[in-house]
Scaffold this motif. Structure first.
Motif, PDB file in Angstrom:
ATOM      1  N   GLU A  43     -25.848   5.877  11.640  1.00 19.24           N
ATOM      2  CA  GLU A  43     -25.119   6.671  11.523  1.00 19.24           C
ATOM      3  C   GLU A  43     -24.155   7.012  12.597  1.00 19.24           C
ATOM      4  N   GLU A  44     -23.257   6.129  13.251  1.00 21.31           N
ATOM      5  CA  GLU A  44     -22.066   7.113  14.330  1.00 21.31           C
ATOM      6  C   GLU A  44     -21.155   8.053  14.473  1.00 21.31           C
ATOM      7  N   ASP A  45     -20.841   8.774  15.953  1.00 19.65           N
ATOM      8  CA  ASP A  45     -20.097   9.418  14.892  1.00 19.65           C
ATOM      9  C   ASP A  45     -18.792   9.313  16.194  1.00 19.65           C
ATOM     10  N   ILE A  46     -18.006   8.954  15.352  1.00 20.92           N
ATOM     11  CA  ILE A  46     -16.612   8.864  16.356  1.00 20.92           C
ATOM     12  C   ILE A  46     -15.872  10.023  16.458  1.00 20.92           C
ATOM     13  N   GLU A  47     -15.431  10.400  18.103  1.00 19.87           N
ATOM     14  CA  GLU A  47     -14.773  10.885  17.492  1.00 19.87           C
ATOM     15  C   GLU A  47     -12.808  10.592  17.395  1.00 19.87           C
ATOM     16  N   HIS A  48     -12.614  11.777  16.857  1.00 18.27           N
ATOM     17  CA  HIS A  48     -11.157  11.836  15.915  1.00 18.27           C
ATOM     18  C   HIS A  48     -11.430  10.881  14.920  1.00 18.27           C
ATOM     19  N   ILE A  49     -11.958  10.318  14.722  1.00 14.47           N
ATOM     20  CA  ILE A  49     -12.318   8.864  13.440  1.00 14.47           C
ATOM     21  C   ILE A  49     -12.945   9.886  12.378  1.00 14.47           C
ATOM     22  N   GLY A  50     -14.204  10.143  13.100  1.00 14.25           N
ATOM     23  CA  GLY A  50     -15.675  11.155  12.110  1.00 14.25           C
ATOM     24  C   GLY A  50     -16.851   9.906  11.844  1.00 14.25           C
ATOM     25  N   ARG A  51     -17.869   9.727  11.317  1.00 14.68           N
ATOM     26  CA  ARG A  51     -19.222   9.223  10.797  1.00 14.68           C
ATOM     27  C   ARG A  51     -19.183   8.002  10.504  1.00 14.68           C
ATOM     28  N   ILE A  52     -19.525   7.230  11.232  1.00 18.46           N
ATOM     29  CA  ILE A  52     -19.325   5.602  10.062  1.00 18.46           C
ATOM     30  C   ILE A  52     -20.615   4.848  10.115  1.00 18.46           C
ATOM     31  N   ARG A  53     -20.606   3.956   8.938  1.00 15.17           N
ATOM     32  CA  ARG A  53     -22.274   4.118   8.257  1.00 15.17           C
ATOM     33  C   ARG A  53     -22.493   2.721   8.341  1.00 15.17           C
ATOM     34  N   ALA A  54     -23.107   2.253   9.108  1.00 18.84           N
ATOM     35  CA  ALA A  54     -23.842   0.955   9.254  1.00 18.84           C
ATOM     36  C   ALA A  54     -25.388   0.356   9.016  1.00 18.84           C
ATOM     37  N   SER A  55     -24.776  -0.572   8.985  1.00 14.91           N
ATOM     38  CA  SER A  55     -26.989  -1.781   9.186  1.00 14.91           C
ATOM     39  C   SER A  55     -26.884  -2.656  10.423  1.00 14.91           C
ATOM     40  N   VAL A  56     -28.106  -2.103  10.878  1.00 18.84           N
ATOM     41  CA  VAL A  56     -27.903  -2.957  11.952  1.00 18.84           C
ATOM     42  C   VAL A  56     -29.224  -3.713  11.852  1.00 18.84           C
ATOM     43  N   ILE A  57     -29.200  -5.247  12.141  1.00 17.66           N
ATOM     44  CA  ILE A  57     -29.826  -6.153  11.648  1.00 17.66           C
ATOM     45  C   ILE A  57     -30.755  -6.829  13.091  1.00 17.66           C
ATOM     46  N   GLU A  58     -31.745  -6.784  13.149  1.00 20.30           N
ATOM     47  CA  GLU A  58     -32.263  -6.892  14.708  1.00 20.30           C
ATOM     48  C   GLU A  58     -32.894  -8.713  14.778  1.00 20.30           C
ATOM     49  N   ILE A  59     -32.604  -9.241  15.949  1.00 19.87           N
ATOM     50  CA  ILE A  59     -33.170 -10.378  16.505  1.00 19.87           C
ATOM     51  C   ILE A  59     -34.714 -10.138  17.432  1.00 19.87           C
ATOM     52  N   ASP A  60     -35.266 -10.949  16.228  1.00 17.92           N
ATOM     53  CA  ASP A  60     -36.552 -10.246  17.910  1.00 17.92           C
ATOM     54  C   ASP A  60     -36.412 -12.015  18.066  1.00 17.92           C
ATOM     55  N   ASP A  61     -37.640 -12.433  19.344  1.00 14.65           N
ATOM     56  CA  ASP A  61     -37.802 -12.678  20.327  1.00 14.65           C
ATOM     57  C   ASP A  61     -37.907 -14.565  19.371  1.00 14.65           C
ATOM     58  N   THR A  62     -39.156 -14.316  18.479  1.00 16.97           N
ATOM     59  CA  THR A  62     -39.161 -15.805  17.761  1.00 16.97           C
ATOM     60  C   THR A  62     -37.866 -16.181  17.284  1.00 16.97           C
ATOM     61  N   THR A  63     -37.263 -15.288  16.219  1.00 19.72           N
ATOM     62  CA  THR A  63     -36.075 -15.918  15.576  1.00 19.72           C
ATOM     63  C   THR A  63     -35.097 -16.402  17.046  1.00 19.72           C
ATOM     64  N   ALA A  64     -34.599 -15.600  17.762  1.00 17.96           N
ATOM     65  CA  ALA A  64     -33.419 -15.904  19.040  1.00 17.96           C
ATOM     66  C   ALA A  64     -33.885 -17.204  19.715  1.00 17.96           C
ATOM     67  N   ALA A  65     -35.443 -17.335  19.845  1.00 17.02           N
ATOM     68  CA  ALA A  65     -36.230 -19.289  19.736  1.00 17.02           C
ATOM     69  C   ALA A  65     -35.697 -20.479  19.212  1.00 17.02           C
ATOM     70  N   GLN A  66     -35.447 -20.051  17.501  1.00 11.24           N
ATOM     71  CA  GLN A  66     -35.381 -20.622  16.892  1.00 11.24           C
ATOM     72  C   GLN A  66     -33.981 -21.345  17.082  1.00 11.24           C
ATOM     73  N   LEU A  67     -33.346 -20.147  16.995  1.00 12.79           N
ATOM     74  CA  LEU A  67     -31.998 -20.555  16.896  1.00 12.79           C
ATOM     75  C   LEU A  67     -31.575 -21.534  18.133  1.00 12.79           C
ATOM     76  N   ALA A  68     -32.224 -20.893  19.329  1.00  8.70           N
ATOM     77  CA  ALA A  68     -32.058 -21.887  20.727  1.00  8.70           C
ATOM     78  C   ALA A  68     -32.204 -22.844  20.745  1.00  8.70           C
ATOM     79  N   GLU A  69     -33.669 -23.301  19.549  1.00 13.75           N
ATOM     80  CA  GLU A  69     -34.158 -25.035  19.417  1.00 13.75           C
ATOM     81  C   GLU A  69     -32.818 -25.458  18.623  1.00 13.75           C
ATOM     82  N   SER A  70     -32.668 -24.933  16.969  1.00 12.67           N
ATOM     83  CA  SER A  70     -31.832 -25.308  16.030  1.00 12.67           C
ATOM     84  C   SER A  70     -30.423 -26.201  17.590  1.00 12.67           C
TER      85      SER A  70
END
Length: 264
Positions: A200-227
């Motif tokens: 949840e991030e608090d944005i001035e004058h707007i309020g709280r914004i909820r979100a999901s964060v998806i991490e990209i690990d080193d292995t996935t990044a290497a696989q994306l580069a190779e593909s």
């Protein structure tokens, strides 16, 4: 142009006249999905000697250009924002899977180009030695935005555009992830294997914004580069890359000399 745009399902946009005045009377808010990739560690990467600065510009441009080529197969480019590029598409025009594939294509193109630049590098300057320190964050949001065309770019106007840019400065630690606001959650589907968590991030004058964060690990990044290697099939040429960097140095030098002369 109007007929061409209509034939491709594009909405007509108000434009600026020769004096730069924009007629926004026809600009109504459109339900929009925004995709904003942002290069991590950009500021640190761009600092250094004048020689490496030209190479840093070349590297950043190459990475952004690769992402634009990948993204604009499905979505439209609004404008460049230094180390970021803002893309948009009418909500509902793409399936949730297509939006997710676009996000992953952006990552794939970024890490594929980063790999190519690194493997073709023979320059010992600071920028060229630290190519692999550059990473990527992608922000996805959905909301209302008016559009108008101004000086060759499509500008997006509205509170949700502010939200999109404000969540870039967030509490998440790390330099490589996807953040999807709850407003955009029903508009995008990503691989289930990725680790994700809610924020949840608090944005001035707007309020709280909820979100999901998806991490990209080193292995996935290497696989994306190779593909991406299989997709573009380009041969790596250290000599060609060196010539391009030399041209960027010359361009930067000419520009600096011209600015210095004007200052006198």
């Amino acid at each position: 142009l109007a007929e061409l745009g209509a034939s491709r399902g594009m909405k007509l946009l108000p434009t600026a006249d020769s004096d730069g005045n924009v007629d926004t009377t026809a600009a109504s808010a459109v339900d929009t999905v925004f995709i904003l990739p942002d290069i991590s560690n950009y500021t640190r990467f761009m600092t250094g000697t004048q020689f490496s600065f030209g190479h840093a510009q070349y590297i950043i441009f190459s990475l952004i250009n690769a992402m634009i080529s990948a993204a604009t197969k499905r979505v439209e480019l609004s404008k460049l924002e230094g180390d970021a590029a803002l893309f948009f598409v009418d909500a509902g025009r793409l399936s949730t899977t297509e939006v997710g594939e676009t996000v992953m294509d952006i990552f794939r193109s970024f890490y594929g180009e980063r790999r190519r630049l690194k493997e073709s590098n023979i320059c010992p300057c600071r920028a060229c030695r630290h190519i692999d320190e550059l990473d990527l964050k992608v922000f996805v949001h959905r909301g209302q935005a008016a559009r108008f065309r101004f000086r060759g770019s499509v500008d997006l106007f509205g509170t949700d555009v502010i939200v999109l840019h404000r969540i870039m400065k967030n509490s998440v630690r790390g330099h490589r992830y996807i953040m999807i606001t709850d407003a955009a959650a029903d508009s995008v589907v990503l691989p289930d294997s990725a680790r994700n968590f809610a924020v949840e991030e608090d944005i001035e004058h707007i309020g709280r914004i909820r979100a999901s964060v998806i991490e990209i690990d080193d292995t996935t990044a290497a696989q994306l580069a190779e593909s991406q290697r299989d997709v573009d099939g380009r041969r790596i040429s250290a000599i060609r890359e060196s010539v391009r960097k030399l041209r960027e140095n010359l361009r930067w030098l000419v520009s600096s000399m011209s600015a210095a002369r004007k200052g006198h």
